[in-house]
Design a protein around this motif. Structure first.
Motif, PDB file in Angstrom:
ATOM      1  N   THR A  34      43.635  25.526  37.148  1.00  0.00           N
ATOM      2  CA  THR A  34      43.062  26.195  36.009  1.00  0.00           C
ATOM      3  C   THR A  34      41.951  25.001  35.909  1.00  0.00           C
ATOM      4  OG1 THR A  34      43.484  27.769  34.982  1.00  0.00           O
ATOM      5  CG2 THR A  34      41.718  27.288  34.104  1.00  0.00           C
ATOM      6  N   SER A  38      37.925  24.518  37.161  1.00  0.00           N
ATOM      7  CA  SER A  38      36.520  23.972  37.057  1.00  0.00           C
ATOM      8  C   SER A  38      36.036  22.658  36.663  1.00  0.00           C
ATOM      9  CB  SER A  38      37.372  23.595  35.065  1.00  0.00           C
ATOM     10  OG  SER A  38      37.613  25.104  34.717  1.00  0.00           O
ATOM     11  N   GLY A  43      33.926  28.358  41.155  1.00  0.00           N
ATOM     12  CA  GLY A  43      33.770  29.397  40.214  1.00  0.00           C
ATOM     13  C   GLY A  43      34.866  30.667  39.998  1.00  0.00           C
ATOM     14  N   THR A  47      37.930  31.335  36.822  1.00  0.00           N
ATOM     15  CA  THR A  47      37.456  32.907  36.876  1.00  0.00           C
ATOM     16  C   THR A  47      38.795  33.720  36.441  1.00  0.00           C
ATOM     17  OG1 THR A  47      35.298  32.274  36.913  1.00  0.00           O
ATOM     18  CG2 THR A  47      36.232  34.387  36.634  1.00  0.00           C
ATOM     19  N   SER A  50      41.268  31.173  34.982  1.00  0.00           N
ATOM     20  CA  SER A  50      41.774  31.343  33.510  1.00  0.00           C
ATOM     21  C   SER A  50      41.888  32.543  32.828  1.00  0.00           C
ATOM     22  CB  SER A  50      39.944  30.225  33.055  1.00  0.00           C
ATOM     23  OG  SER A  50      39.015  31.598  33.231  1.00  0.00           O
ATOM     24  N   ARG A  51      42.030  33.738  33.434  1.00  0.00           N
ATOM     25  CA  ARG A  51      42.257  34.990  33.099  1.00  0.00           C
ATOM     26  C   ARG A  51      43.790  35.014  33.118  1.00  0.00           C
ATOM     27  NH1 ARG A  51      37.648  38.210  34.840  1.00  0.00           N
ATOM     28  NH2 ARG A  51      35.016  37.472  33.265  1.00  0.00           N
TER      29      ARG A  51
END
Length: 148
Positions: A34, A38, A43, A47, A50-51
């Motif tokens: 993550t 980042s 992207g 994403t 991070s989820r």
């Protein structure tokens, strides 16, 4: 060792250590992915990871603790499944903050974030432990041994 002692205190120390360490490594790898995604501005990877991280911290401890309880790893190991990932994330954030990583500022929010995840994660691990103990006891009653 009686069934109650095996379920509460554990019978298989190697499996218990592997359960906790393996889950901690998985959380550390997702946290690192993550951060790197980042920082490099990937992207879709950022994403996705991070989820995935909150799912690993809050929801994943329940089934992992249930499997650990069914395998008779013991209560301490199953509850550590809820504590250790939050400790890994908190350590990761503290180190990232100390080295001045972009996007990670130190402060009270790190303690608040890890504290809120800790409550959810330990509660999830406790529910999973209870479910695993129940499954092990039912398997013993039915005749399919869960400790063999």
């Amino acid at each position: 060792m009686t069934t109650t002692e095996a379920l509460l205190f554990g019978r298989r120390r190697e499996r218990a250590i592997g359960l906790v360490v393996g889950f901690s490594v998985a959380v550390g790898a997702v946290a690192a992915a993550t951060f790197v995604a980042s920082a490099v501005d990937l992207g879709p990877v950022a994403t996705l990871s991070s989820r995935t991280l909150p799912v690993l911290l809050v929801y994943a401890p329940a089934p992992i603790a249930a499997v650990g309880a069914y395998a008779r790893c013991g209560g301490p190991a199953c509850l550590a499944v809820g504590v250790v990932p939050v400790a890994v994330l908190g350590s990761f954030l503290a180190v990232a903050s100390a080295i001045g990583a972009p996007g990670v500022a130190g402060g009270a929010w790190v303690v608040e974030l890890t504290g809120s995840f800790l409550v959810g994660s330990v509660a999830s691990a406790f529910v999973g432990f209870c479910a695993g103990v129940t499954a092990a006891l039912v398997a013993d009653l039915v005749g399919t041994r869960s400790d063999g």
